[in-house]
Enzyme design. Structure first.
Site, PDB file in Angstrom:
ATOM      1  N   THR A   1       1.578  -4.730   4.364  1.00  0.00           N
ATOM      2  CA  THR A   1       1.588  -5.069   5.663  1.00  0.00           C
ATOM      3  C   THR A   1       0.979  -6.353   5.946  1.00  0.00           C
ATOM      4  O   THR A   1       1.241  -7.124   7.101  1.00  0.00           O
ATOM      5  CB  THR A   1       0.663  -4.248   6.601  1.00  0.00           C
ATOM      6  OG1 THR A   1      -0.613  -4.026   5.810  1.00  0.00           O
ATOM      7  CG2 THR A   1       1.255  -2.962   6.437  1.00  0.00           C
TER       8      THR A   1
ATOM      9  N   GLN B   1      -3.489 -20.631  19.691  1.00  0.00           N
ATOM     10  CA  GLN B   1      -4.313 -19.657  18.871  1.00  0.00           C
ATOM     11  C   GLN B   1      -4.407 -18.241  19.685  1.00  0.00           C
ATOM     12  O   GLN B   1      -4.689 -17.430  19.089  1.00  0.00           O
ATOM     13  CB  GLN B   1      -5.849 -20.278  18.775  1.00  0.00           C
ATOM     14  CG  GLN B   1      -5.944 -21.325  17.981  1.00  0.00           C
ATOM     15  CD  GLN B   1      -7.205 -21.980  17.869  1.00  0.00           C
ATOM     16  OE1 GLN B   1      -8.296 -21.455  18.157  1.00  0.00           O
ATOM     17  NE2 GLN B   1      -7.159 -23.249  17.339  1.00  0.00           N
ATOM     18  N   CYS B   2      -3.851 -18.239  21.046  1.00  0.00           N
ATOM     19  CA  CYS B   2      -3.838 -17.024  21.907  1.00  0.00           C
ATOM     20  C   CYS B   2      -2.593 -16.204  21.424  1.00  0.00           C
ATOM     21  O   CYS B   2      -1.585 -16.687  20.876  1.00  0.00           O
ATOM     22  CB  CYS B   2      -3.682 -17.280  23.132  1.00  0.00           C
ATOM     23  SG  CYS B   2      -4.859 -18.109  23.810  1.00  0.00           S
TER      24      CYS B   2
ATOM     25  N   SER C   1       0.189 -10.367  -0.307  1.00  0.00           N
ATOM     26  CA  SER C   1      -0.488 -11.300  -0.664  1.00  0.00           C
ATOM     27  C   SER C   1       0.129 -12.524  -1.375  1.00  0.00           C
ATOM     28  O   SER C   1      -0.169 -13.646  -1.317  1.00  0.00           O
ATOM     29  CB  SER C   1      -1.888 -11.290  -0.785  1.00  0.00           C
ATOM     30  OG  SER C   1      -2.454 -10.556   0.268  1.00  0.00           O
TER      31      SER C   1
ATOM     32  N   THR D   1       0.615  -1.158  -0.052  1.00  0.00           N
ATOM     33  CA  THR D   1      -0.201   0.155   0.047  1.00  0.00           C
ATOM     34  C   THR D   1       1.008   1.221  -0.010  1.00  0.00           C
ATOM     35  O   THR D   1       0.597   2.074  -0.747  1.00  0.00           O
ATOM     36  CB  THR D   1      -0.850  -0.110   1.200  1.00  0.00           C
ATOM     37  OG1 THR D   1      -1.896  -1.112   0.944  1.00  0.00           O
ATOM     38  CG2 THR D   1      -1.787   1.334   1.362  1.00  0.00           C
TER      39      THR D   1
ATOM     40  N   ASP E   1       1.570  -6.922  -4.280  1.00  0.00           N
ATOM     41  CA  ASP E   1       0.663  -6.941  -3.026  1.00  0.00           C
ATOM     42  C   ASP E   1       1.295  -8.060  -2.156  1.00  0.00           C
ATOM     43  O   ASP E   1       1.721  -9.290  -2.688  1.00  0.00           O
ATOM     44  CB  ASP E   1      -0.825  -7.172  -3.516  1.00  0.00           C
ATOM     45  CG  ASP E   1      -1.461  -7.057  -2.181  1.00  0.00           C
ATOM     46  OD1 ASP E   1      -2.570  -6.107  -2.252  1.00  0.00           O
ATOM     47  OD2 ASP E   1      -1.557  -7.817  -1.372  1.00  0.00           O
TER      48      ASP E   1
END
Ligand code: ASP
Length: 353
Positions: free
Chosen positions: A102, A290-291, A72, A26, A70
């Site tokens: 990001t 997962q925390c 991704s 971006t 990008d």
């Protein structure tokens, strides 16, 4: 790939030399009215948007990817390419700033922290939530401060000698960071490791937590990452069919198992049998919570005791981003399962404690 030199206040004598590697994201995007979305633009236009660069007193060169990405679309091949660019330019520059989207920045920063063994120069990732051409952009502050941090030295030594992410006033260890926010400017956090620096009126470095500078270190760049890995996120109600299908993927060598809380998983028979069957077949299972904060402690609850017994590797306080890239790296280094497990348990670049 083309490299351009930016005009700054440096006088060409003993100036610090920073190489900026512009990969996309971006930060350098402009609005394309025809497409009605954001598209990457040529870095040659950035000095127009950032005249402040002319006031910096170090040399800046910018190397731009031929095809801006990008983030991704980042992948292990591009991570290795980035590591090689740093290797090729290591002798000629004092530090590196990588402009990156990001979305997957934490993965790239983690991968580079493993690929660049014995790094003793700063490699600072940054990006932005708003394009540089937009009035309220965060790109300017992020980019200028990342440059300042990359060029900062005491006694002719860089203050930072590791891979970091600088974003929204904080400098984080790259392999401890994760993107946790897609709208606000504070896109990154590092729950399990203190911030390395905070930029206010002055940039305050958190010295006890910085990687120790080693003047004897010789950079060694690794090139192998094994992509035969998967992230398996548990959820209440996950079925045997799903877990079995994932574990049976042809060529699979490693799994980041995203478990509940402090490393807990279901204790139903089919799940435990499947885990045992595939660990015995030589699949490496790396237990990550997962925390966002805290750590995996296998054996604390009955629901993680069994994982410990059958040889699932505890990921302790590692992030998923650092874990999946570490798994790719460790499997790329060795075919010996015990050796890979040993690498996973120990810190390579400060990603686990
Ligand atoms: N989609 C963008 C990217 O990751 C978002 C950003 O740069 O912040 O490349």
């Amino acid at each position: 790939m083309k490299t351009i030199k930016i005009k700054t206040k440096a006088d060409g004598k003993d100036d610090v030399k920073v190489l900026v590697i512009y990969t996309g994201g971006t930060l350098g995007m402009v609005y394309d009215a025809k497409m009605d979305n954001l598209v990457p633009f040529d870095f040659a236009q950035i000095p127009d948007n950032l005249p402040e660069m002319a006031r910096l007193d170090f040399e800046i060169s910018v190397l731009t990817f031929d095809k801006l990405l990008d983030s991704s679309n980042m992948n292990p091949e591009t991570w290795v390419m980035l590591a090689k660019i740093i290797e090729e330019n290591y002798a000629n520059y004092d530090s590196f700033v990588i402009l990156h989207g990001t979305d997957t920045m934490a993965y790239t920063a983690s991968a580079l922290s493993y690929l660049l063994e014995n790094l003793h120069k700063p490699v600072i990732f940054t990006g932005a939530q708003l394009p540089i051409g937009v009035a309220r952009t965060d790109a300017k502050e992020n980019f200028i401060t990342a440059l300042e941090i990359a060029s900062a030295q005491t006694n002719n030594r860089p203050i930072i000698s590791e891979v970091c992410i600088y974003f929204n006033s904080v400098l984080l260890r790259g392999n401890r960071a994760r993107k946790h926010e897609s709208v606000q400017f504070n896109a990154f956090e590092s729950e399990n490791y203190p911030v390395l620096a905070e930029a206010g009126i002055k940039i305050e470095y958190n010295k006890p937590y910085l990687k120790h500078y080693d003047s004897e270190a010789t950079l060694k760049v690794h090139q192998y990452l094994d992509e035969n890995v998967v992230i398996l996120k548990l959820f209440p109600g996950i079925t045997e069919k799903v877990v079995r299908n994932i574990l049976e993927i042809k060529g699979l060598r490693g799994v980041v198992l995203e478990t509940f809380g402090s490393g807990n998983a279901p204790t139903v028979d089919w799940f435990l049998k499947l885990m045992k069957e595939f660990v015995e077949k030589g699949i490496i299972i790396f237990n990550v919570s997962q925390c966002n904060g805290g750590r995996v402690t296998q054996g604390r609850y009955q629901t993680s005791q069994y994982l410990q017994e059958i040889g699932v590797v505890s990921g302790a306080d590692i992030t998923t981003e650092a874990a999946i890239t570490k798994l790719m790296f460790a499997l790329g280094q060795s075919v010996d399962i015990q050796e890979v497990k040993k690498m996973l348990k120990h810190s390579i670049a400060g990603e686990i404690s």
